[in-house]
Design a protein around this motif. Structure first.
Motif, mmCIF file in Angstrom:
data_model
loop_
_atom_site.group_PDB
_atom_site.id
_atom_site.type_symbol
_atom_site.label_atom_id
_atom_site.label_comp_id
_atom_site.label_asym_id
_atom_site.label_seq_id
_atom_site.Cartn_x
_atom_site.Cartn_y
_atom_site.Cartn_z
ATOM 1 N N LEU A 87 0.590 -1.365 0.111
ATOM 2 C CA LEU A 87 0.181 0.151 -0.111
ATOM 3 C C LEU A 87 0.804 1.601 -0.339
ATOM 4 O O LEU A 87 0.586 1.996 -0.521
ATOM 5 C CB LEU A 87 -0.551 0.102 1.244
ATOM 6 N N GLU A 88 1.780 1.533 0.815
ATOM 7 C CA GLU A 88 3.012 2.392 1.076
ATOM 8 C C GLU A 88 3.419 2.786 -0.774
ATOM 9 O O GLU A 88 3.331 3.502 -1.023
ATOM 10 C CB GLU A 88 4.279 2.282 1.953
ATOM 11 N N ARG A 89 4.204 1.301 -0.794
ATOM 12 C CA ARG A 89 4.978 1.670 -2.396
ATOM 13 C C ARG A 89 3.621 1.800 -3.305
ATOM 14 O O ARG A 89 3.334 3.326 -4.647
ATOM 15 C CB ARG A 89 5.035 -0.084 -2.930
ATOM 16 N N GLU A 90 1.852 2.350 -3.455
ATOM 17 C CA GLU A 90 1.251 1.990 -3.939
ATOM 18 C C GLU A 90 0.984 3.845 -4.078
ATOM 19 O O GLU A 90 0.852 4.543 -4.843
ATOM 20 C CB GLU A 90 -0.030 1.353 -4.220
ATOM 21 N N GLU A 91 0.751 4.626 -2.879
ATOM 22 C CA GLU A 91 0.329 5.375 -3.100
ATOM 23 C C GLU A 91 2.084 6.497 -3.272
ATOM 24 O O GLU A 91 1.645 7.157 -3.737
ATOM 25 C CB GLU A 91 0.469 5.944 -1.412
ATOM 26 N N ARG A 92 3.152 5.729 -3.212
ATOM 27 C CA ARG A 92 4.430 6.434 -3.256
ATOM 28 C C ARG A 92 4.497 6.422 -5.026
ATOM 29 O O ARG A 92 5.429 7.183 -5.452
ATOM 30 C CB ARG A 92 5.754 6.144 -2.978
#
Length: 78
Positions: free
Chosen positions: A71-76
């Motif tokens: 999820l963090e990677r998707e947000e970035r």
């Protein structure tokens, strides 16, 4: 307050030398240094105490670490 007395025998010469040097570097007598170290050691929980504390805790619910990273990677945008 009651003060206990501890006597330790058969400490190796090497350990005694190192502890005495550490005490001197800290500006303390060997007895003072060892008292502080013993108080610090006594304040730490044992492995059994730590495991017992952990066993009393509620399990953590939510997403797993892998999902959080995704999820963090998707947000970035990675």
């Amino acid at each position: 307050m009651h003060v206990g007395m501890i006597q330790v025998r058969d400490v190796s010469e090497e350990a005694h030398r190192r502890l005495k040097a550490r005490a001197a570097l800290s500006g303390m007598s060997l007895s003072e240094y060892l008292r502080i170290e013993l108080e610090r050691l006594a304040s730490l929980p044992t492995l059994d105490e730590m495991l017992e504390r952990i066993g009393r805790r509620e399990p953590v619910r939510g997403i797993g670490a892998a999902e959080a990273l995704r999820l963090e990677r998707e947000e970035r945008g990675a």
